[in-house]
Write an enzyme that holds these catalytic residues in place. Structure first.
Site, PDB file in Angstrom:
ATOM      1  N   ARG A  67     -65.884   1.291 -44.612  1.00 11.44           N
ATOM      2  CA  ARG A  67     -66.591   0.913 -43.386  1.00 11.44           C
ATOM      3  C   ARG A  67     -67.015   2.142 -42.578  1.00 11.44           C
ATOM      4  NH1 ARG A  67     -62.222  -2.866 -40.808  1.00 11.44           N
ATOM      5  NH2 ARG A  67     -63.811  -3.169 -39.195  1.00 11.44           N
ATOM      6  N   LEU A 105     -55.514  -4.523 -47.737  1.00 10.06           N
ATOM      7  CA  LEU A 105     -56.914  -4.730 -47.395  1.00 10.06           C
ATOM      8  C   LEU A 105     -56.989  -5.026 -45.909  1.00 10.06           C
ATOM      9  CD1 LEU A 105     -58.302  -7.011 -50.287  1.00 10.06           C
ATOM     10  CD2 LEU A 105     -58.727  -4.567 -49.958  1.00 10.06           C
ATOM     11  N   ASP A 106     -58.084  -4.609 -45.261  1.00  9.33           N
ATOM     12  CA  ASP A 106     -58.269  -4.917 -43.849  1.00  9.33           C
ATOM     13  C   ASP A 106     -58.237  -6.429 -43.632  1.00  9.33           C
ATOM     14  OD1 ASP A 106     -58.581  -2.224 -43.401  1.00  9.33           O
ATOM     15  OD2 ASP A 106     -60.773  -2.305 -43.327  1.00  9.33           O
ATOM     16  N   LYS A 107     -57.877  -6.833 -42.440  1.00  9.03           N
ATOM     17  CA  LYS A 107     -57.752  -8.246 -42.099  1.00  9.03           C
ATOM     18  C   LYS A 107     -58.975  -9.053 -42.518  1.00  9.03           C
ATOM     19  CE  LYS A 107     -57.351 -11.301 -38.069  1.00  9.03           C
ATOM     20  NZ  LYS A 107     -57.207 -11.361 -36.587  1.00  9.03           N
ATOM     21  N   THR A 164     -61.473  -8.093 -44.596  1.00  8.34           N
ATOM     22  CA  THR A 164     -62.018  -7.773 -45.915  1.00  8.34           C
ATOM     23  C   THR A 164     -61.385  -8.725 -46.913  1.00  8.34           C
ATOM     24  OG1 THR A 164     -62.372  -5.431 -45.401  1.00  8.34           O
ATOM     25  CG2 THR A 164     -62.185  -6.020 -47.721  1.00  8.34           C
TER      26      THR A 164
END
Length: 343
Positions: free
Chosen positions: A264, A164-166, A168
Site C-alpha cells: 500500500r 495480513l492487514d485487517k 486485505t
C-alpha cells in the site's frame, strides 16, 4: 529508486512486574535507547512518540513529568533536545495481557492437515487480538475451529506465522505445532515463500513491469501510518500490469520483503495508490484531476468497495512434513470482482 539508509537507535527492552503483586496492570516495560550519530535535534517527547510503538505524545509527556524518562541517568523536561550519543531510559506501564478465547466465527478453510491450515481471510477481520481488537479476530476463530495451534508466539497469537492487514483479503498459512511453525518461519525469514497479490490501483504505469525499492518505517507525521523513510528497513516490491482501464489498472505484485503496509505504501509512493485505500490516498474520486462524468464514475466505483482493493491470491512454500513444494490459489473476493466487472 534508491534510498540512503541510516541506523535506527539501538534498543533494549525488558519487562518486570511490580513487587508483591501478580496483577498484569502493574507490569512495567523498560526501554533503553541510544540516539544514533546522525540523528538531528528534536524534542524528546516528539522523538519518543516516533520510537515507541502505540505511544502518544501525551503519554510520553506524562511519563517524562512522572520521572519515568531519564537521559544519561538524569530527569529531563519534555522540551529537552536530544543529541547523538545520549542514552534514553524509559519505564512505561504495559497493558494487561489478554489471552485469546475461542469464538464461533465462520472460516474459509482452503486446505488443512495435521501440520497446518490455509485460510482465505475475509475483509474486516484482524489477524490476532491486540489493543482495541480483543475479539472477532482470526485467532479467535481458529481456536474454535481447532484447539491445537503452535505456541511459538504469545497467548494472543497462537498459530500465526505471518499477518495480513485487517482489510486485505486472501491466503494465510497457520501452523498447528511448533515444529511446523519454525519450519515455515524460516522460509519467511529467508524470503523463499512465494506470495502473489492482485490489486486494483489508480492510474496507468509507464512500464508493464517494474520494481519499487524504498525503505519503510513509521511515519513521523502520523504514528499509525508507515512511510518511505531513509531511516526505515529495506523493502522491495515487484509489480506487473495485467490490464489497464481508463484511469485504473489491475496489477500483480510479488513481495521480496514483508514490511507492514508494504504494498500500500509503495504504490502510493510511486503515485498509484491502491483503489479504495482510506489510509494512503486511495479513496479520492478526483484522483489525477478527474472531472465531470469520469469523476462520477470513479465515485460510483468507490461505492462498491469500502476498503483497499488488495488480495493475497497465491501462497507457496515447502511443506514442513512432506518437504514438497506446495502452492495454493484463491479467487478474487466479490467486491474487487464487482469493480472489475463494472470497468
Amino acid at each position: 529508486m534508491s534510498v540512503r539508509k541510516t541506523h535506527p537507535p539501538d534498543r533494549e527492552v525488558s519487562s518486570e512486574t511490580g513487587a508483591g503483586s501478580d496483577s498484569p496492570e502493574r507490569a512495567l516495560e523498560k526501554l533503553r535507547l541510544l540516539v544514533p550519530p546522525k540523528q538531528s535535534k528534536e524534542r524528546i517527547d516528539v522523538y519518543l512518540t516516533h520510537q515507541i510503538q502505540n505511544a502518544t505524545r501525551s503519554k510520553v509527556r506524562a511519563a517524562i513529568d512522572a520521572g519515568s524518562v531519564l537521559v544519561n541517568g538524569k530527569k529531563i523536561k519534555a522540551s529537552h533536545p536530544i543529541a547523538p550519543g545520549e542514552i534514553i531510559e524509559v519505564t512505561l506501564p504495559r497493558p494487561p495481557r489478554t489471552d485469546a478465547r475461542p469464538e464461533d466465527i465462520p472460516l474459509d478453510i482452503v486446505y488443512e492437515d495435521d501440520q497446518l491450515l490455509i485460510v482465505n481471510k475475509r475483509a474486516g477481520m484482524v489477524t490476532h487480538p491486540a489493543f482495541s481488537n480483543y475479539t472477532g479476530t482470526l485467532v479467535n476463530a481458529l481456536l474454535h475451529h481447532c484447539n491445537v495451534l503452535s505456541t511459538v508466539n504469545s497467548e494472543t497469537r497462537p498459530g500465526i506465522v505471518h499477518r495480513l492487514d485487517k482489510d486485505t483479503t486472501g491466503l494465510m498459512v497457520v501452523a498447528k505445532n511448533d515444529v511446523a511453525h519454525h519450519f515455515l518461519a524460516k522460509q519467511f525469514a529467508r524470503r523463499t515463500i512465494e506470495r502473489e497479490y492482485l490489486a486494483i490501483v489508480w492510474g496507468a504505469f509507464d512500464h508493464r513491469k517494474g520494481t519499487i525499492d524504498a525503505a519503510l518505517g513509521r511515519s513521523k507525521r502520523d504514528r499509525k501510518k508507515v512511510a518511505v523513510t531513509a531511516e526505515g528497513k529495506s523493502a522491495v516490491t515487484d509489480y506487473e500490469v495485467l490490464k489497464e482501464f481508463e484511469y485504473l489498472s489491475l496489477i500483480r505484485l510479488k513481495l521480496r520483503t514483508g514490511r507492514t503496509h508494504q504494498i500500500r505504501v509503495h504504490l502510493a509512493h510511486v503515485g498509484h495508490p491502491v483503489f479504495g485505500d482510506p489510509t494512503y490516498g486511495g479513496r479520492s474520486h478526483l484522483w489525477g484531476g478527474l472531472e465531470g462524468k469520469k469523476a462520477q464514475q470513479a465515485l460510483n466505483l468507490l461505492k462498491l468497495i469500502n476498503r483497499q482493493a488488495l488480495h493475497a491470491k497465491t501462497i507457496g512454500f515447502v511443506h514442513p512434513a512432506t518437504k514438497n513444494l506446495v502452492k495454493f490459489d484463491s479467487e478474487l473476493p466479490g467486491d474487487m470482482q464487482d469493480v472489475l466487472d463494472r470497468l
